[in-house]
Scaffold this active site. Structure first.
Site, PDB file in Angstrom:
ATOM      1  N   LYS A 141      13.267  11.755  -3.614  1.00 16.10           N
ATOM      2  CA  LYS A 141      13.169  10.611  -4.540  1.00 16.10           C
ATOM      3  C   LYS A 141      12.231  10.931  -5.704  1.00 16.10           C
ATOM      4  O   LYS A 141      12.554  10.651  -6.854  1.00 16.10           O
ATOM      5  CB  LYS A 141      12.680   9.382  -3.752  1.00 16.10           C
ATOM      6  CG  LYS A 141      12.602   8.112  -4.558  1.00 16.10           C
ATOM      7  CD  LYS A 141      12.655   6.884  -3.661  1.00 16.10           C
ATOM      8  CE  LYS A 141      11.345   6.598  -2.957  1.00 16.10           C
ATOM      9  NZ  LYS A 141      10.255   6.193  -3.880  1.00 16.10           N
ATOM     10  N   GLY A 154       8.152   1.624  -7.816  1.00 12.52           N
ATOM     11  CA  GLY A 154       6.828   1.828  -8.409  1.00 12.52           C
ATOM     12  C   GLY A 154       6.793   3.087  -9.260  1.00 12.52           C
ATOM     13  O   GLY A 154       6.154   3.117 -10.316  1.00 12.52           O
ATOM     14  N   ARG A 171       2.712  -5.495  -7.198  1.00 14.66           N
ATOM     15  CA  ARG A 171       1.977  -4.235  -6.975  1.00 14.66           C
ATOM     16  C   ARG A 171       1.060  -3.918  -8.158  1.00 14.66           C
ATOM     17  O   ARG A 171       1.409  -4.196  -9.309  1.00 14.66           O
ATOM     18  CB  ARG A 171       2.975  -3.096  -6.710  1.00 14.66           C
ATOM     19  CG  ARG A 171       3.723  -3.313  -5.401  1.00 14.66           C
ATOM     20  CD  ARG A 171       4.723  -2.230  -5.129  1.00 14.66           C
ATOM     21  NE  ARG A 171       4.087  -0.943  -4.913  1.00 14.66           N
ATOM     22  CZ  ARG A 171       4.752   0.200  -4.795  1.00 14.66           C
ATOM     23  NH1 ARG A 171       6.081   0.201  -4.904  1.00 14.66           N
ATOM     24  NH2 ARG A 171       4.118   1.326  -4.593  1.00 14.66           N
ATOM     25  N   ASP A 192       3.781   8.418   2.532  1.00 14.34           N
ATOM     26  CA  ASP A 192       4.985   7.621   2.782  1.00 14.34           C
ATOM     27  C   ASP A 192       5.479   7.724   4.224  1.00 14.34           C
ATOM     28  O   ASP A 192       6.418   7.033   4.614  1.00 14.34           O
ATOM     29  CB  ASP A 192       6.107   8.052   1.828  1.00 14.34           C
ATOM     30  CG  ASP A 192       5.773   7.695   0.381  1.00 14.34           C
ATOM     31  OD1 ASP A 192       4.960   6.784   0.159  1.00 14.34           O
ATOM     32  OD2 ASP A 192       6.330   8.339  -0.527  1.00 14.34           O
TER      33      ASP A 192
END
Ligand code: S3P
Length: 448
Positions: free
Chosen positions: A36, A109, A138, A333
């Protein structure tokens, strides 16, 4: 009867995993979607470079779609995200157009924070950016503040710290920014603003975060000075960036679900092909090694500047460990799925120094603690982490992803070791980073 049922329920949002007899294992060779972080960066750098960029293996998930839509709205030509090879025709450095409408970063984000570096540094153009419910809550001040130090004009809710944000592009001044957090999004935002800024812009971070921006910027022709001792990166502004061929490796953050699943479901053996093993991302491998998982890297190679390997995992009894310090940014993550591994480990696992998880797509510490507790795990939320005592048997339950992709997939893996039926509400969130997750799960499940 021995059975496992995995089915998205009719509304397409929930997922039911009915593991009635627990006699399942995971077997086979599998491919994972593109990384990603690298996917976002290849679309963005392709969009601002001169000429054509060809991207192979791009993640065709919701997050890169948000990036592609934003940069299309600013003039880049990006072919539809529906094939293994994507073409980006860049506008050339400094030539992003003022979009006619609000730029929507969706749930991403990375899209919002990295893009802000470009927008703030495009003089004479006005931009508005927003995102979904999660992204609008956020913190953006972590990038707004350093950009303002460079002279950027940015306005938003709550003292310019929350999206929607409005940006009046400016010629910026180079700075040396000492980031209080190890964040690749912060580092990358400033480096991308530095691209358009005459002179040298430096970012120093407390520990090294993922370095995909540095690698790719150099690949496209930018001049960077990197000091590994001080975790500092300096970019010289106004380079000529030329379109490139980028081959995106598989995402180790997606591989992590199979690494843990293979390690905790008895009798499993999986070979995960083409996984990016950039050392700034391999904290998950080190954590699983500390837990005595049976994991082997095969066929190591370099693909367009990024190290790649195939990874084999076999079931083994895991041991508890303590995860914290400099390791955290390198597995940031993967903590939700590591919490699932810890549920199966002998002893008490401590995850600390991970308060950043509270400002991800959801408050991942609170959500993992609440949802795994529902399933019967012994898990305690700490201010900056989790304490998990392994060895309890999980039971099927109704749990919720809180619309967070990594929570949805972590709970799906947890349900494989739970007795009975688990319903994961809002599991469709997985499409943000792993649209094929359920299909792959169906493929690797073996019932004996
Ligand atoms: C990302 C960096 C990390 C990570 C996120 C992707 C990136 O965030 O959690 O999923 O692509 O730069 P931080 O840099 O804020 O830690």
């Amino acid at each position: 009867m021995t059975s496992i049922t995995i089915k998205p329920v009719e509304n397409q949002q929930d997922l039911i995993i009915d593991n009635s007899d627990q006699n399942v294992s995971l077997q086979g060779t599998l491919k994972i979607p593109g990384d990603k972080s690298i996917s976002h960066r290849s679309l963005m750098l392709g969009a601002i470079a001169q000429g054509e960029t060809i991207i192979e293996g791009l993640l065709l998930g919701e997050d890169p779609r948000s990036t592609a839509a934003c940069f299309r709205a600013m003039g880049a030509e990006i072919s539809p995200l529906n094939s293994q090879s994507i073409t980006v025709k860049g506008v050339g450095l400094g030539n992003l157009q003022e979009p006619l409408d609000i730029l929507d970063a969706g749930n991403s984000g990375t899209t919002m924070r990295l893009m802000l570096g470009f927008l703030a540094s495009h003089p004479g153009r006005f931009f508005c950016v927003t995102g979904d419910n999660s992204l609008r809550s956020r913190p953006m001040s972590r990038v707004v503040k350093p950009l303002q130090e460079m002279g950027a004009n940015i306005w938003g809710r709550q003292q310019n710290s929350l999206a929607p944000l409005a940006i009046q592009g400016q010629n910026l001044t180079p700075i040396h920014y000492h980031s209080p957090i190890a964040s690749a999004q912060v580092k990358s935002c400033i480096l991308l603003a530095g691209l358009m800024t005459e002179g040298k812009t430096t970012v120093t971070e407390p520990t090294l975060s993922r370095d995909h921006s540095e690698r790719m910027l150099q690949g496209f022709g930018a001049q960077l000075e990197i000091d590994p001792e001080t975790h500092s990166v300096t970019i010289t502004g106004k380079p000529t960036l030329i379109g490139q061929k980028v081959v995106v490796p598989g995402d180790i953050s997606s591989a992590a679900f199979w690494l843990v699943a293979g390690a905790i479901v008895p009798g499993s053996e999986l070979l995960i092909e083409n996984v990016g093993i950039n050392p700034t991302r391999t904290g998950i491998l080190e954590a699983l090694e500390m837990m005595e998982a049976d994991i082997k890297l095969e066929n190591k190679r370099i693909v367009t500047g990024e190290p790649v390997a195939d990874i084999r995992v076999k079931f083994s009894q895991l041991k508890a460990c303590t995860i914290g310090g400099d390791l955290i940014p390198r597995l940031i993550d993967e903590i939700p799925i590591l919490a699932v591994a810890a549920v199966c480990a002998q002893g008490t696992t401590i995850i600390k120094d991970a308060a950043e998880l509270r400002v991800k797509e959801s408050d991942r510490l609170a959500v993992m603690a609440s949802e795994l507790s529902r399933m019967g795990a012994k898990i305690t939320e700490l201010p900056d982490g989790l304490e998990i005592t392994g060895g309890t048997l999980l039971k099927g339950e109704e749990v919720d992803s809180y619309t967070d992709h990594r929570i949805a997939m972590s709970l799906a893996i947890a349900s494989l070791i739970a007795k009975g039926s688990t319903t994961i509400h809002r599991a469709e969130a997985a499409a943000v980073s792993y649209p094929e997750f359920v299909t792959t799960l169906q493929q690797v499940i073996q019932v004996s």
